[in-house]
Design an enzyme around this catalytic site. Structure first.
Site, short mmCIF file in Angstrom:
data_model
loop_
_atom_site.label_atom_id
_atom_site.label_comp_id
_atom_site.label_asym_id
_atom_site.label_seq_id
_atom_site.Cartn_x
_atom_site.Cartn_y
_atom_site.Cartn_z
CG ASP A 1 -4.45 -19.70 -17.28
OD1 ASP A 1 -4.61 -20.90 -17.56
OD2 ASP A 1 -5.17 -19.08 -16.47
CE1 TYR B 1 -4.44 -35.52 -13.69
CE2 TYR B 1 -4.82 -37.89 -13.71
CZ TYR B 1 -4.05 -36.79 -14.07
OH TYR B 1 -2.92 -36.97 -14.83
CE LYS C 1 -4.66 -35.50 -17.46
NZ LYS C 1 -3.90 -34.64 -18.41
#
Length: 251
Positions: free
Chosen positions: A64, A157, A161
């Site tokens: 992970d 998201y 990024k």
């Protein structure tokens, strides 16, 4: 663009862009550690490398990437197995279903930041001491065009990024004196199994493709080729850069 005698760790390498990159790196001569949360996928990716690349040396690791202890462990194991870590490709990431910001849960927000952004911090944190001791290395971060030109419904998201892009530039500046180059790749919508998971009422795969001037989705091999260049000595003067593999999407 040879990677002979280099050792690369690629996270999220059990499928999609990461798997394509692991295969290409092996073809170019690198030892490859294939890291993925899905252990079966990592093992399958390594089996494919061994079946298609003569004398390939690859290992599968289940981890992970948002867990500091597990990140430290897979970096340590790779160094023990191959003797160095020349390239760390922080590629693992998870999508966000297109969702209005008021409907995004804190759990979703936190998980996306952990996997998409914190993982790269952890990778650098644990890999840099090895790279510094050996006199240099390369860190590659998979960001996204969403970090440059966000889309409606992808708040968590896009932020993850965008943070990856800023982290890349920060690390490039901070680590330059150690001979460690740090660059980001910003793929446009890429034809992987993950892509449909971004869709929602206001976003479809066709709609994504229609915004790309070259008229097609990216392929995993497009991203792998960019990564192979940035990892190679041919990019020895390239650091702090954000390479848009986007078919013109960010123009």
């Amino acid at each position: 663009m040879t990677l002979d005698n280099k050792t690369a760790i690629i996270t999220g390498a059990g499928s999609g862009m990461g798997r394509a990159t692991a295969s290409l790196f092996a073809e170019r001569g690198a030892n490859v550690a294939v890291v993925d949360l899905n252990g079966d996928a990592a093992t399958e990716a390594v089996s494919n490398i061994e079946a298609t690349v003569t004398d390939a040396d690859a290992i599968a690791i289940t981890a992970d990437v948002s867990n500091s202890d597990e990140v430290a462990s897979f970096i340590q194991r790779t160094v023990k197995e191959f003797g160095s870590i020349d390239v760390l490709h922080n590629n693992a990431g998870i999508p966000q279903e297109s969702t209005p910001v008021e409907n995004v849960t804190e759990q979703t927000w936190n998980r996306i930041q952990d996997v998409n952004l914190k993982s790269a911090f952890l990778g650098a944190k644990h890999a840099v001491p090895y790279m510094r001791e050996q006199g240099g290395g390369v860190i590659l971060n998979t960001a996204s065009t969403a970090g440059i030109r966000p889309r409606t419904g992808l708040s968590a998201y896009a932020v993850s990024k965008g943070g990856m892009i800023t982290l890349t530039k920060q690390l490039a500046h901070e680590l330059a004196e150690d001979g460690i180059r740090v660059n980001a790749i910003c793929p446009v919508a890429t034809d992987t199994d993950m892509l449909p998971e971004f869709t929602g009422d206001n976003l479809s795969v066709n709609a994504m493709a229609e915004t790309i001037p070259l008229g097609r989705l990216a392929e995993p091999s497009d991203i792998a080729s960019a990564a192979a260049f940035l990892a190679s000595e041919e990019a020895s003067m390239v650091t702090g850069s954000v390479l848009e593999v986007d078919g013109g999407r960010d123009i």
